[in-house]
Design a protein around this motif. Structure first.
Motif, PDB file in Angstrom:
ATOM      1  N   ASP A 218       0.847  -1.189   0.000  1.00  0.00           N
ATOM      2  CA  ASP A 218       0.000   0.000   0.000  1.00  0.00           C
ATOM      3  C   ASP A 218       0.885   1.243   0.000  1.00  0.00           C
ATOM      4  OD1 ASP A 218       1.006   0.108   2.550  1.00  0.00           O
ATOM      5  OD2 ASP A 218      -0.889  -0.296   3.558  1.00  0.00           O
ATOM      6  N   SER A 219       0.308   2.396   0.273  1.00  0.00           N
ATOM      7  CA  SER A 219       1.046   3.659   0.139  1.00  0.00           C
ATOM      8  C   SER A 219       2.150   3.834   1.177  1.00  0.00           C
ATOM      9  CB  SER A 219       0.075   4.842   0.234  1.00  0.00           C
ATOM     10  OG  SER A 219      -0.633   4.816   1.458  1.00  0.00           O
ATOM     11  N   ALA A 220       2.201   2.971   2.193  1.00  0.00           N
ATOM     12  CA  ALA A 220       3.291   3.064   3.170  1.00  0.00           C
ATOM     13  C   ALA A 220       4.648   2.851   2.507  1.00  0.00           C
ATOM     14  CB  ALA A 220       3.083   2.040   4.282  1.00  0.00           C
ATOM     15  N   TYR A 222       5.349   3.796  -0.589  1.00  0.00           N
ATOM     16  CA  TYR A 222       5.561   4.775  -1.659  1.00  0.00           C
ATOM     17  C   TYR A 222       6.728   5.672  -1.264  1.00  0.00           C
ATOM     18  CZ  TYR A 222       4.502   8.207  -5.305  1.00  0.00           C
ATOM     19  OH  TYR A 222       4.585   9.054  -6.397  1.00  0.00           O
ATOM     20  N   GLN A 223       7.928   5.137  -1.421  1.00  0.00           N
ATOM     21  CA  GLN A 223       9.163   5.800  -1.037  1.00  0.00           C
ATOM     22  C   GLN A 223      10.185   5.625  -2.156  1.00  0.00           C
ATOM     23  OE1 GLN A 223      10.503   4.258   2.779  1.00  0.00           O
ATOM     24  NE2 GLN A 223       8.401   3.824   3.403  1.00  0.00           N
ATOM     25  N   THR A 245       0.643   1.431  -4.057  1.00  0.00           N
ATOM     26  CA  THR A 245      -0.365   2.489  -4.040  1.00  0.00           C
ATOM     27  C   THR A 245       0.330   3.830  -3.833  1.00  0.00           C
ATOM     28  OG1 THR A 245      -1.983   0.968  -3.084  1.00  0.00           O
ATOM     29  CG2 THR A 245      -2.460   3.320  -2.922  1.00  0.00           C
ATOM     30  N   ALA A 246       0.079   4.774  -4.731  1.00  0.00           N
ATOM     31  CA  ALA A 246       0.773   6.063  -4.689  1.00  0.00           C
ATOM     32  C   ALA A 246       0.092   7.033  -3.731  1.00  0.00           C
ATOM     33  CB  ALA A 246       0.833   6.671  -6.086  1.00  0.00           C
ATOM     34  N   ASP A 247       0.917   7.788  -3.037  1.00  0.00           N
ATOM     35  CA  ASP A 247       0.385   8.894  -2.233  1.00  0.00           C
ATOM     36  C   ASP A 247      -0.171   9.966  -3.168  1.00  0.00           C
ATOM     37  OD1 ASP A 247       0.781   8.075   0.374  1.00  0.00           O
ATOM     38  OD2 ASP A 247       2.845   8.779   0.434  1.00  0.00           O
ATOM     39  N   LYS A 248      -1.328  10.497  -2.850  1.00  0.00           N
ATOM     40  CA  LYS A 248      -1.916  11.554  -3.690  1.00  0.00           C
ATOM     41  C   LYS A 248      -1.391  12.910  -3.230  1.00  0.00           C
ATOM     42  CE  LYS A 248      -5.960   9.767  -2.920  1.00  0.00           C
ATOM     43  NZ  LYS A 248      -7.417   9.518  -2.870  1.00  0.00           N
ATOM     44  N   ASP A 249      -0.055  13.069  -3.330  1.00  0.00           N
ATOM     45  CA  ASP A 249       0.550  14.342  -2.955  1.00  0.00           C
ATOM     46  C   ASP A 249       0.407  15.327  -4.114  1.00  0.00           C
ATOM     47  OD1 ASP A 249       2.430  13.475  -4.818  1.00  0.00           O
ATOM     48  OD2 ASP A 249       3.847  12.787  -3.300  1.00  0.00           O
ATOM     49  N   HIS A 310      -7.539   6.971  -7.490  1.00  0.00           N
ATOM     50  CA  HIS A 310      -6.685   5.938  -6.891  1.00  0.00           C
ATOM     51  C   HIS A 310      -5.561   5.660  -7.878  1.00  0.00           C
ATOM     52  CE1 HIS A 310      -5.329   1.823  -5.829  1.00  0.00           C
ATOM     53  NE2 HIS A 310      -5.592   2.224  -4.597  1.00  0.00           N
TER      54      HIS A 310
END
Length: 436
Positions: A218-220, A222-223, A245-249, A310
């Motif tokens: 998941d987005s955790a 996304y680094q 899953t990408a962070d929606k920054d 998403h």
């Protein structure tokens, strides 16, 4: 004068017996699998020994805990139920068992010892490698996720859900349902902390000739450092595929808004799908963003955006729809967490010290992987999807009696013939696993 009606009497009386009966005769199955995998020996070699010559060996603590968790116990006091099964302990070479308070002291002592948690990690790695070596596959998927264990311990920290607890990080191999790596952490530790280090440990734990080919999270995760690690070639000269899953920054939303309207295609129901190329500030390579959008059901006062989004970051080359299907399969992680926490009692921690609970959690992971080993290596194929609750009801809870006759040890089961034959087959398979 009123006539008194006679009081009803019970249909039967309850009395005790000294006969050597066994209530959970099927618990011999996980013990036989543990013996086949040489688990007691590995435990004694990996964990710190007793402080004196009269102390218990480490396996005298770990094996009863594993069997207690298999049998449905959760608290240390539940060890008394296993201790009461005298005949069962005789056949499992567990005539001597420590008291529950002694087990609690051992958990604290082992948690503080420098060889405690690393030793249990070696034990778990031993079980996983035994299973992987018998599997024909050479490439596997690694799913990473964290789960929350709510507790009311003084040492526990508040999680992002504003409840006290712990938040262990776990790495799974979904093809076999195995837990490859675990890290027991305080509840206030961010979910994304330590993911790269866990990935590296998972790679090191794979046997020769087998590799992790696909990472999913998941987005955790996304680094940039996680993606860069996937872009690197491993010892087999191949890169890892990933879907995260990408962070929606702000950067991701800007890339999504730049997608031309004509590229949005209807996916299913009211969802549309499109993709674009994106990069982060510190990533060494660009990657795809596979984006889904759907209309908001209700407009928001200060947000004029008409769609929900998403996004999935990936370096896979399949069609966007196939990438979404592959990524959504990580939902199986929740079933594994459910089995670990509710099936094997890891939704409750026995001690007030975090280090002791970390030992208990890792023993729970070993118990879970031993169950997977039993299903994969000894039970028929149709048992692969069975949960521990099903196996307890159908196989573990069988009345039995231990009989010594003519230099033979007989375990007499009170069960239908087909079930007795099944248990015989499982024990024979365990013997083959252990002795070829």
């Amino acid at each position: 004068m009123k006539k008194k009606l006679p009081k009803p009497r019970p249909r039967f009386e309850i009395v005790g017996t000294d006969e050597p009966l066994i209530a959970r005769g099927g618990l011999i199955l996980p013990y036989e699998m543990a013996r086949a995998l040489q688990l007691p020996r590995v435990i004694d070699e990996a964990l710190p020994p007793a402080g004196s010559g009269h102390g218990y060996a480490p396996s005298r603590f770990v094996m009863p805990l594993i069997l207690m968790l298999h049998g449905g116990g959760k608290k240390l006091e539940d060890l008394r139920e296993l201790k009461g099964e005298i005949s069962l302990r005789d056949i499992m070479d567990m005539k001597v068992m420590p008291a529950s308070c002694t087990v609690a002291d051992w958990l604290r002592r082992t948690g503080r010892h420098v060889r405690g948690l690393p030793g249990l990690d070696k034990v778990n790695n031993h079980v996983v490698k035994k299973i992987l070596k018998k599997d024909l596959r050479t490439e596997y998927t690694l799913d990473h996720d964290a789960t929350i264990i709510e507790v009311e311990k003084a040492a526990a920290q508040y999680t992002y859900k504003k409840e006290k607890g712990y938040q262990p990080l776990v790495g799974f191999l979904p093809e076999l349902g195995l837990i490859l790596d675990d890290e027991f952490r305080d509840g206030n530790v961010p979910a994304g902390f330590g993911i790269l280090e866990s990935m590296k440990r998972c790679d090191q734990k794979m046997p020769v000739g087998k590799r992790i080919a696909y990472f999913r999270s998941d987005s955790a995760a996304y680094q940039a450092e996680v993606m860069n690690y996937c872009f690197l070639e491993d010892k087999y000269g191949r890169k890892k595929l990933f879907t995260i899953t990408a962070d929606k920054d702000a950067a991701v939303m800007k890339a999504i808004k730049a997608i031309p309207a004509k590229e949005w295609q209807y996916y299913k129901d009211d969802r549309q799908i499109a993709e674009t190329i994106h990069t982060m500030g510190k990533t060494t390579e660009a990657f795809r963003l596979v984006v889904q959008r759907w209309p908001k059901l209700q407009a928001e006062l200060f947000d004029l955006e008409p769609y929900c989004y998403h996004a999935i970051a990936t370096n896979r080359e399949e069609k966007a729809e196939e990438v979404v299907i592959l990524h959504n399969q990580r939902g199986e992680v929740e079933n594994i967490f459910k089995e670990l926490k509710h099936g094997f009692g890891m939704d409750w921690m026995p001690c007030g010290e975090t280090c002791a609970n970390a030992v208990f959690f890792r023993i729970g992971v070993i118990a879970y992987n031993l169950f997977q080993a039993m299903k994969l290596l000894s039970l028929p194929v149709w048992w692969r999807t069975a949960t521990i609750a099903t196996v307890r009801w159908r196989l573990y809870q069988i009345a039995a009696r231990l009989v010594y006759h003519a230099h033979r040890v007989l375990l007499k089961l009170s069960a239908p013939t087909d079930k007795i034959n099944l248990l015989q087959q499982v024990c024979e398979k365990c013997f083959q696993v252990g002795y070829g």
